[in-house]
Design an enzyme around this catalytic site. Structure first.
Site, PDB file in Angstrom:
ATOM      1  N   ILE A  68       0.718  -1.095  -0.158  1.00 44.80           N
ATOM      2  CA  ILE A  68       0.023   0.095   0.002  1.00 44.80           C
ATOM      3  C   ILE A  68       0.665   1.150   0.077  1.00 44.80           C
ATOM      4  O   ILE A  68       0.469   2.162  -0.481  1.00 44.80           O
ATOM      5  CB  ILE A  68      -0.950   0.121   1.166  1.00 44.80           C
ATOM      6  CG1 ILE A  68      -2.106   1.031   0.923  1.00 44.80           C
ATOM      7  CG2 ILE A  68      -0.142   0.235   2.511  1.00 44.80           C
ATOM      8  CD1 ILE A  68      -3.315   1.160   1.964  1.00 44.80           C
ATOM      9  N   ASP A 115       1.687   2.146  -6.906  1.00 43.81           N
ATOM     10  CA  ASP A 115       0.612   1.737  -7.133  1.00 43.81           C
ATOM     11  C   ASP A 115      -0.441   1.723  -5.918  1.00 43.81           C
ATOM     12  O   ASP A 115      -1.721   2.026  -5.975  1.00 43.81           O
ATOM     13  CB  ASP A 115       0.455   0.271  -7.697  1.00 43.81           C
ATOM     14  CG  ASP A 115       1.293   0.314  -9.245  1.00 43.81           C
ATOM     15  OD1 ASP A 115       1.843   1.359  -9.530  1.00 43.81           O
ATOM     16  OD2 ASP A 115       1.248  -0.713  -9.644  1.00 43.81           O
ATOM     17  N   ASP A 121       4.306  -8.808   6.856  1.00 48.38           N
ATOM     18  CA  ASP A 121       5.006  -9.218   5.910  1.00 48.38           C
ATOM     19  C   ASP A 121       4.585 -10.363   5.093  1.00 48.38           C
ATOM     20  O   ASP A 121       4.044 -11.226   5.600  1.00 48.38           O
ATOM     21  CB  ASP A 121       6.457  -9.474   6.508  1.00 48.38           C
ATOM     22  CG  ASP A 121       7.115  -8.195   6.964  1.00 48.38           C
ATOM     23  OD1 ASP A 121       6.777  -7.201   6.698  1.00 48.38           O
ATOM     24  OD2 ASP A 121       7.951  -8.226   7.800  1.00 48.38           O
ATOM     25  N   TYR A 145       2.168  -3.630 -17.757  1.00 48.72           N
ATOM     26  CA  TYR A 145       3.347  -3.222 -18.535  1.00 48.72           C
ATOM     27  C   TYR A 145       3.941  -1.912 -17.724  1.00 48.72           C
ATOM     28  O   TYR A 145       3.141  -1.341 -16.626  1.00 48.72           O
ATOM     29  CB  TYR A 145       2.798  -2.895 -19.841  1.00 48.72           C
ATOM     30  CG  TYR A 145       3.054  -4.179 -20.644  1.00 48.72           C
ATOM     31  CD1 TYR A 145       3.868  -4.266 -22.068  1.00 48.72           C
ATOM     32  CD2 TYR A 145       1.793  -4.979 -20.385  1.00 48.72           C
ATOM     33  CE1 TYR A 145       3.971  -5.637 -22.497  1.00 48.72           C
ATOM     34  CE2 TYR A 145       1.993  -6.016 -21.360  1.00 48.72           C
ATOM     35  CZ  TYR A 145       2.828  -6.349 -22.479  1.00 48.72           C
ATOM     36  OH  TYR A 145       2.951  -7.633 -22.938  1.00 48.72           O
ATOM     37  N   THR A 195      12.989   5.908 -15.607  1.00 45.38           N
ATOM     38  CA  THR A 195      12.291   7.269 -15.783  1.00 45.38           C
ATOM     39  C   THR A 195      12.203   8.265 -14.826  1.00 45.38           C
ATOM     40  O   THR A 195      12.485   9.117 -14.911  1.00 45.38           O
ATOM     41  CB  THR A 195      10.784   6.462 -15.874  1.00 45.38           C
ATOM     42  OG1 THR A 195      10.248   5.835 -14.857  1.00 45.38           O
ATOM     43  CG2 THR A 195      10.466   5.984 -17.253  1.00 45.38           C
ATOM     44  N   LYS A 255      14.857   8.366 -12.423  1.00 45.95           N
ATOM     45  CA  LYS A 255      16.005   8.788 -12.606  1.00 45.95           C
ATOM     46  C   LYS A 255      16.292   9.712 -13.690  1.00 45.95           C
ATOM     47  O   LYS A 255      17.141  10.871 -13.259  1.00 45.95           O
ATOM     48  CB  LYS A 255      16.856   7.641 -12.878  1.00 45.95           C
ATOM     49  CG  LYS A 255      18.716   7.899 -13.011  1.00 45.95           C
ATOM     50  CD  LYS A 255      19.368   6.799 -13.120  1.00 45.95           C
ATOM     51  CE  LYS A 255      20.855   7.031 -13.270  1.00 45.95           C
ATOM     52  NZ  LYS A 255      21.508   5.771 -13.480  1.00 45.95           N
ATOM     53  N   ARG A 284      22.024  -3.547 -18.754  1.00 44.61           N
ATOM     54  CA  ARG A 284      21.448  -4.796 -18.152  1.00 44.61           C
ATOM     55  C   ARG A 284      21.499  -6.120 -18.929  1.00 44.61           C
ATOM     56  O   ARG A 284      21.251  -6.068 -20.328  1.00 44.61           O
ATOM     57  CB  ARG A 284      19.680  -4.483 -18.016  1.00 44.61           C
ATOM     58  CG  ARG A 284      19.186  -5.665 -17.263  1.00 44.61           C
ATOM     59  CD  ARG A 284      17.470  -5.085 -17.040  1.00 44.61           C
ATOM     60  NE  ARG A 284      17.397  -4.002 -16.388  1.00 44.61           N
ATOM     61  CZ  ARG A 284      16.297  -3.217 -16.202  1.00 44.61           C
ATOM     62  NH1 ARG A 284      15.150  -3.865 -17.005  1.00 44.61           N
ATOM     63  NH2 ARG A 284      16.034  -2.273 -15.478  1.00 44.61           N
ATOM     64  N   GLU A 286      18.275  -8.123 -21.921  1.00 39.54           N
ATOM     65  CA  GLU A 286      17.127  -7.073 -22.083  1.00 39.54           C
ATOM     66  C   GLU A 286      16.116  -7.469 -22.906  1.00 39.54           C
ATOM     67  O   GLU A 286      16.352  -7.533 -24.048  1.00 39.54           O
ATOM     68  CB  GLU A 286      17.976  -5.871 -22.486  1.00 39.54           C
ATOM     69  CG  GLU A 286      17.193  -4.669 -22.644  1.00 39.54           C
ATOM     70  CD  GLU A 286      16.612  -4.136 -21.195  1.00 39.54           C
ATOM     71  OE1 GLU A 286      15.588  -3.284 -21.194  1.00 39.54           O
ATOM     72  OE2 GLU A 286      17.150  -4.404 -20.234  1.00 39.54           O
TER      73      GLU A 286
END
Length: 325
Positions: A9, A13, A63, A182, A195, A197, A283, A286
């Site tokens: 929470i 999102d 948790d 996505y 994004t 960053k 990365r 990818e």
């Protein structure tokens, strides 16, 4: 008053979903980790509002690796809807901590499914899965029928959880939904995502607090949407009369370079003067063609993304600039 329970929470999102559900008249309960600092979280504006907190919004320490606390909270709250958003969700980081990623993202989902299976009245369950389950798909765009073939630990953990949700829906009759999400961003995105960053760096350079930005492959492309659109899809999926799986995507690919151009243009700067490539940030494995077909969500749920990519990046960048000011 309908009651909902949200794992994750305090995340991007989770905070947007909380606002949506409160606006729709829900009583909202959320699981927070014992290490969470709520005063500095994305829920701070709600946590500090006495008309909301402990009136219609309630937080519980629990948790994903502690099924006893989860069972106790779910039994006590007896929510009508459960939104499972928590887990280690950073793809790059999953290569460094694969066991932790699988423990929380894969096994945490299974624990929740087992708990709900035993409840007298199992709630409707939404699992936030990821386009990373598709890996390097041969089919472009991807649909709910695209085979899962993950190429990183995060995608592998999500693929396990996604399949378990399907099994519990079919074998045990749970109202269990997979939302195949996505990439979705916002000013509340974690600072270690590319994004955020980029937008943060553009604002800092504009404010004179940073000189350069180091990035990996700027040609990498993603299907980027806004988190506010995607949490609305989650809510619509649980309001539908039957459970199923849904792709939530814009259906359009944008590159990291597109993010750079839009972020720096938002503050009247030319990104090429400030960005340098760092091979250490490349990365492995990818996936390059992850773009979703949300036709089913559009036809069944009436869901369409409403916020354009350019507006998203501009909002994120100006939010960073305002925060610096």
């Amino acid at each position: 008053m309908p009651t909902a329970f949200i794992t994750g929470i305090t995340g991007q999102d989770g905070s947007y979903l909380t606002e949506l559900l409160l606006a729709e008249g829900y009583e909202v309960h959320g699981a927070v980790r014992r290490t969470s600092s709520l005063e500095r979280s994305r829920l701070a504006h709600l946590y500090t509002d006495p008309a909301v907190y402990n009136q219609r919004l309630f937080l519980h320490y629990a948790d994903l690796d502690d099924p006893t606390t989860l069972r106790r909270v779910l039994t006590t709250v007896a929510p009508r809807e459960v939104y499972h958003l928590a887990g280690q969700s950073h793809v790059g980081l999953s290569f460094e901590i694969p066991e932790t990623t699988c423990e929380f993202t894969a096994m945490g989902t299974l624990r929740l499914l087992e708990i709900m299976r035993d409840l007298p009245e199992p709630p409707r369950f939404f699992h936030a899965t990821s386009s990373e389950i598709f890996g390097r798909p041969a089919d472009v765009p991807q649909t709910e029928q695209t085979p899962m073939a993950p190429v990183n630990p995060y995608g592998c953990a999500k693929a396990f959880a996604t399949q378990m949700v399907r099994i519990y829906r079919e074998a045990h009759g749970l109202f269990a939904v997979n939302g195949i999400l996505y990439n979705h961003e916002s000013p509340r995105r974690g600072e270690n995502f590319v994004t955020r960053k980029i937008c943060r760096a553009a604002a800092a350079i504009k404010a004179g607090r940073q000189q350069k930005l180091s990035l990996g492959d700027t040609s990498a492309r993603r299907d980027w949407g806004h988190a506010r659109d995607y949490v609305r899809g989650m809510w619509l999926a649980l309001r539908h009369e039957t459970p199923g799986d849904y792709v939530f995507a814009t259906g359009r690919l944008h590159s990291v370079q597109d993010v750079l151009e839009n972020a720096f243009a938002s503050v009247d700067l030319d990104w090429t003067s400030y960005v340098e490539t760092d091979p250490h940030l490349m990365r492995p494995a990818e996936p390059m063609q992850l773009v979703g077909d949300a036709s089913k969500a559009r036809a069944v749920l009436g869901w369409v993304p409403e916020i354009a990519f350019t507006d998203l990046i501009r909002e994120m960048t100006l939010a960073e600039l305002q925060a610096l000011a």
